[in-house]
Design a protein around this motif. Structure first.
Motif, PDB file in Angstrom:
ATOM      1  N   UNK A  86     -16.570   4.044   4.920  1.00 33.59           N
ATOM      2  CA  UNK A  86     -15.185   3.923   5.390  1.00 33.59           C
ATOM      3  C   UNK A  86     -15.073   2.688   6.281  1.00 33.59           C
ATOM      4  N   UNK A  87     -13.960   1.982   6.149  1.00 32.30           N
ATOM      5  CA  UNK A  87     -13.677   0.806   6.964  1.00 32.30           C
ATOM      6  C   UNK A  87     -12.430   1.086   7.788  1.00 32.30           C
ATOM      7  N   UNK A  88     -12.592   1.133   9.120  1.00 32.61           N
ATOM      8  CA  UNK A  88     -11.479   1.275  10.053  1.00 32.61           C
ATOM      9  C   UNK A  88     -11.229  -0.092  10.673  1.00 32.61           C
ATOM     10  N   UNK A  89     -10.195  -0.747  10.214  1.00 35.49           N
ATOM     11  CA  UNK A  89      -9.896  -2.103  10.661  1.00 35.49           C
ATOM     12  C   UNK A  89      -8.928  -2.088  11.836  1.00 35.49           C
ATOM     13  N   UNK A  90      -8.859  -3.214  12.549  1.00 40.26           N
ATOM     14  CA  UNK A  90      -7.884  -3.375  13.626  1.00 40.26           C
ATOM     15  C   UNK A  90      -6.581  -3.963  13.114  1.00 40.26           C
ATOM     16  N   UNK A  91      -6.471  -4.134  11.801  1.00 42.39           N
ATOM     17  CA  UNK A  91      -5.228  -4.594  11.196  1.00 42.39           C
ATOM     18  C   UNK A  91      -5.118  -4.013   9.793  1.00 42.39           C
ATOM     19  N   UNK A  92      -4.075  -4.410   9.094  1.00 43.64           N
ATOM     20  CA  UNK A  92      -3.902  -3.979   7.714  1.00 43.64           C
ATOM     21  C   UNK A  92      -4.383  -5.035   6.721  1.00 43.64           C
ATOM     22  N   UNK A  93      -4.568  -6.252   7.207  1.00 38.55           N
ATOM     23  CA  UNK A  93      -4.835  -7.381   6.312  1.00 38.55           C
ATOM     24  C   UNK A  93      -6.225  -7.297   5.689  1.00 38.55           C
ATOM     25  N   UNK A  94      -7.253  -7.122   6.512  1.00 35.92           N
ATOM     26  CA  UNK A  94      -8.619  -7.126   5.980  1.00 35.92           C
ATOM     27  C   UNK A  94      -8.876  -5.959   5.019  1.00 35.92           C
ATOM     28  N   UNK A  95      -8.448  -4.728   5.326  1.00 38.59           N
ATOM     29  CA  UNK A  95      -8.654  -3.666   4.333  1.00 38.59           C
ATOM     30  C   UNK A  95      -7.835  -3.886   3.059  1.00 38.59           C
ATOM     31  N   UNK A  96      -6.651  -4.500   3.199  1.00 38.37           N
ATOM     32  CA  UNK A  96      -5.847  -4.769   2.006  1.00 38.37           C
ATOM     33  C   UNK A  96      -6.539  -5.790   1.107  1.00 38.37           C
ATOM     34  N   UNK A  97      -7.259  -6.724   1.717  1.00 35.25           N
ATOM     35  CA  UNK A  97      -8.027  -7.676   0.913  1.00 35.25           C
ATOM     36  C   UNK A  97      -9.065  -6.949   0.063  1.00 35.25           C
TER      37      UNK A  97
END
Length: 253
Positions: free
Chosen positions: A70-81
């Motif tokens: 699982x990846x918990x990012x501090x934004x939406x951009x990196x997981x959307x990539x």
């Protein structure tokens, strides 16, 4: 006796199905996940193994094959990539909105002034030697700090005085260790007891930067424990812990 035997059987069955979840989490989440992790284990039997760092670096690592569930990012951009590159098993799910603050050690010459007027004055009168932010190239909170400094027309003037942490956790350490007079960091880290004992903070107006909506994705489709964790992060129990650490809920349309 029969009831006792049945209870033991249920416990053993739960343990037999217990799994492990390897999580790549933005550094801003460290203290919140310290509380969420045992609650998740108690509720599901599964255990978490969490690595903390910058969202941009985790994106690169996952892209190169790092085995995170699982990846918990501090934004939406990196997981959307990751979704766009077909490296994620689910769409991005927003789980919270973070806030940016000015963090100032108690003995600093700076004032914990969220309007940043004192920061501008300190730059002029020589009180400011260094200001800590996370690296905008890889850390969403660093990106937002840059947006704020551009908004108040201090970005160019502060070149040469910025101390950049590899992630927001390191930037917070710089801001409280004497390496800088203060820093633009995450509220979730500023209100942690060990940081709050050494420094004061003030919220930066959220209108000065793009929203800090934080998103998560499931990277490995075949791990039931990972799916359970993504679901747990959307429960009221998890939201209450995130709220405690200064995160705002993400309102669903």
């Amino acid at each position: 006796m029969k009831t006792f035997v049945c209870l033991i059987a249920l416990i053993c069955a739960g343990l037999a199905h217990a799994g492990n979840v390897t999580v790549a989490a933005a550094a801003t989440l460290r203290h919140a996940l310290d509380e969420i992790s045992p609650r998740f284990t108690q509720a599901t039997g599964h255990t978490l193994k969490v690595a903390y760092g910058s969202s941009g670096n985790f994106y690169s690592q996952i892209k190169q094959g790092a085995p995170f569930d699982v990846f918990l990012s501090a934004d939406m951009v990196f997981p959307q990539k990751l979704v766009d590159e077909k490296l994620a098993a689910t769409p991005v799910v927003p789980y919270s909105e973070g806030r940016l603050v000015l963090l100032v050690p108690h003995q600093s010459a700076l004032k914990p002034d969220g309007s940043l007027k004192d920061l501008a004055a300190a730059l002029k009168d020589g009180r400011l030697n260094k200001l800590a932010i996370a690296n905008p190239a890889v850390a969403p909170y660093g990106m937002r700090a840059r947006e704020v400094l551009i908004q108040i027309k201090l970005w160019d003037a502060l070149q040469g005085k910025l101390v950049m942490g590899e992630n927001i956790g390191q930037a917070t350490q710089f801001a409280t260790s004497g390496a800088a007079q203060g820093g633009l960091v995450a509220l979730s880290l500023a209100i942690a007891p060990e940081v709050a004992a050494r420094a004061s903070h003030s919220l930066i107006p959220k209108e000065w930067h793009q929203p800090l909506i934080q998103g998560m994705v499931l990277c490995q489709a075949g791990n039931p424990a990972a799916k359970a964790f993504v679901q747990y992060m959307q429960t009221e129990a998890a939201r209450e812990v995130l709220k405690k650490y200064g995160y705002d809920p993400v309102l669903k349309p």
